[in-house]
Design an enzyme around this catalytic site. Structure first.
Site, mmCIF file in Angstrom:
data_model
loop_
_atom_site.group_PDB
_atom_site.id
_atom_site.type_symbol
_atom_site.label_atom_id
_atom_site.label_comp_id
_atom_site.label_asym_id
_atom_site.label_seq_id
_atom_site.Cartn_x
_atom_site.Cartn_y
_atom_site.Cartn_z
ATOM 1 N N HIS A 1 14.481 -1.869 10.727
ATOM 2 C CA HIS A 1 15.321 -2.041 9.534
ATOM 3 C C HIS A 1 16.766 -2.027 10.033
ATOM 4 C CE1 HIS A 1 11.828 0.313 8.033
ATOM 5 N NE2 HIS A 1 11.984 -0.298 6.883
ATOM 6 N N ASP B 1 18.046 1.407 10.734
ATOM 7 C CA ASP B 1 17.458 2.192 11.839
ATOM 8 C C ASP B 1 18.311 2.070 13.086
ATOM 9 O OD1 ASP B 1 15.195 2.358 10.223
ATOM 10 O OD2 ASP B 1 14.194 0.692 11.244
HETATM 11 C C1 XLS Z 1 7.330 2.074 4.033
HETATM 12 C C2 XLS Z 1 7.153 0.774 4.642
HETATM 13 C C3 XLS Z 1 8.329 0.246 5.428
HETATM 14 C C4 XLS Z 1 8.160 -1.209 5.716
HETATM 15 C C5 XLS Z 1 9.399 -1.900 6.137
HETATM 16 O O1 XLS Z 1 6.401 2.694 3.518
HETATM 17 O O2 XLS Z 1 5.988 0.816 5.424
HETATM 18 O O3 XLS Z 1 8.552 0.989 6.564
HETATM 19 O O4 XLS Z 1 7.168 -1.433 6.679
HETATM 20 O O5 XLS Z 1 10.438 -1.702 5.246
#
Ligand code: XLS
Ligand code: CA
Ligand code: CA
Length: 437
Positions: A99, A102
């Site tokens: 993301h 991140d």
């Molecule tokens: C959260 C999601 C997230 C997605 C990407 O529960 O899994 O991490 O994979 O935004």
């Protein structure tokens, strides 16, 4: 600087090995059904769980011990970039996913935030060039910051909607720069708490508008990644719009988006929706919507998203069986959207956890490959539906049957003879396949 200095590159040593830092099943070059394991699986590491996550939970502070803990936010972000490439190389995973938030800290303004992002994206670009690592997908985090408390693409506030759009725009530019093979939308806050303050129709229309804008912009800048939507039924919202594969597909069809998107399916999200992962993959597969997988597992005794590393061989086998039946994972991959438990706080655990997930998927792939080679389950299907290949069944499939013709047939066809589904026998056979590899 090395962040995992005491760990060597993880090698395949085979089933006989008792070295915990070695693969027993994942042998990247081993061929299954005419294709290398590494090509079937296209593993990815999730940046957020492996490098950004600290093991904190709603009841306590982080437990993870990492070499970058003492650094300032920007230096931490830089250290994580180096750690990412060292980790990918040592574990032998070709892809990673992130993301926007991140990889770099947010600033005071959108300008500052984008500047931080640019600094880190430069480093990622260099790291990818020198290491050969690739980006499976990137995405915009439009759920952590308090501004998204009521949603992003479904926010009741147009200013928030505009901010979300700006973030998606930047995300697409970053994806293009780093050559991302996919771009993911997960609507963390796209949902609602009570209908009494929610215009459900408008929110869904607006979400579709945002997706159409993203398609147009990606085209404009020449970013040809596969677009993915990741369904999840709840958490953080009580009710999330992209509930499961079927709901998401019908949303895409309603808004004429079905030719621009596929699905990024996650095992734990399937569980939360009251489905199995294989169900979600089959639903996507029959609709030509299978895009990519977020590999993890939930805990059936807990009703929340635990994101554990996948170790359940029944699940990994059935997952890979569905992927093989659907014709493979295409431009997607198997991304470990999984976090080490809070008690597994050492960096060694990051390696052991990925080895566990990779070996479990390789094991599942081998078993599923054998299942397909033997034609045992496919043979059962063929036999079970054989009445549709001739006579009245064939007329149904050809679109020639009417209620009248079927009535005429039913009136003279007495008694009807059904056959056993043999479920118990079939399930034991599945166990035999899993334990035979
Ligand atoms: C959260 C999601 C997230 C997605 C990407 O529960 O899994 O991490 O994979 O935004
Ligand atoms: Ca996920
Ligand atoms: Ca999850």
């Amino acid at each position: 600087m090395s962040y995992f200095g005491n760990i060597d590159k993880i090698q395949f040593e085979g089933k006989g090995s008792d070295n915990p830092f070695a693969f027993k099943h994942y042998n990247p070059d081993e061929v299954v059904l005419g294709k290398k394991m590494s090509e079937h699986l296209r593993f990815a590491v999730a940046y957020w769980h492996t490098f950004t996550g600290d093991g904190s939970d709603p009841f306590g502070a982080g437990t993870a011990v990492r070499a970058w803990d003492h650094l300032s936010p920007m230096d931490k972000a830089k250290a994580r970039v180096e750690a990412n490439f060292e980790f990918l190389e040592k574990i032998g995973v070709p892809y990673y996913c992130f993301h926007d938030r991140d990889i770099a800290p947010e600033g005071e303004t959108l300008q500052e935030t984008n500047k931080n992002l640019d600094v880190i994206v430069d480093l990622l670009e260099q790291g990818m060039k020198s290491s050969g690592a690739k980006l499976l997908w990137n995405t915009a985090n439009m759920f952590t910051n308090p501004r998204f408390t009521h949603g992003a693409g479904t926010a009741p506030n147009a200013d928030v909607y505009a901010y979300a759009a700006a973030q998606v725009k930047k995300g697409l530019e970053v994806g293009k720069r780093l050559g991302a093979e996919n771009y993911v939308f997960w609507g963390g806050r796209e949902g609602y708490e009570t209908l009494l303050n929610t215009d459900l129709g408008l929110e869904l229309d607006n979400l579709a508008r945002l997706y159409h804008m993203a398609i147009a912009y990606a085209k404009e800048i020449g970013f040809d990644a596969q677009f993915l939507i990741e369904p999840k039924p709840k958490e953080p919202s009580k009710h999330q719009y992209d509930f499961d594969a079927a709901t998401t597909i019908s949303f895409l069809q309603k808004y004429d988006l079905q030719n621009h998107f596929k699905l990024n399916l996650e095992a734990n999200h399937a569980t939360l929706a009251g489905h199995t992962f294989e169900h979600e993959i089959r639903v996507a597969g029959i609709n030509n919507m299978l895009g990519s997988l977020d590999a993890n597992q939930g805990d059936l005794l807990l009703g929340w998203d635990t994101d554990e590393f996948p170790t359940d061989l029944y699940a990994t086998t059935l997952t890979m069986y569905e992927v093989l039946r659907a014709g493979g994972i295409g431009r997607g991959g198997v991304n470990f959207d999984a976090k080490v438990r809070r008690g597994s706080f050492e960096v060694e655990d990051l390696f052991l956890a990925h080895i566990a997930g990779m070996d479990s998927f390789a094991w599942g792939l081998k078993a599923a490959g054998k299942m397909i080679e033997d034609n045992f389950f496919e043979g059962i299907l063929e036999n079970r539906y054989r009445s549709f290949s001739e006579g009245i069944g064939a007329e149904v499939l050809a679109g020639k049957a009417t209620l009248q013709s079927l009535e005429a047939y039913a009136l003279q066809n007495n008694p009807i003879k059904n056959e056993s589904g043999r479920q118990e026998r079939i399930k034991l056979k599945l166990s035999e396949y899993i334990f035979s590899v």
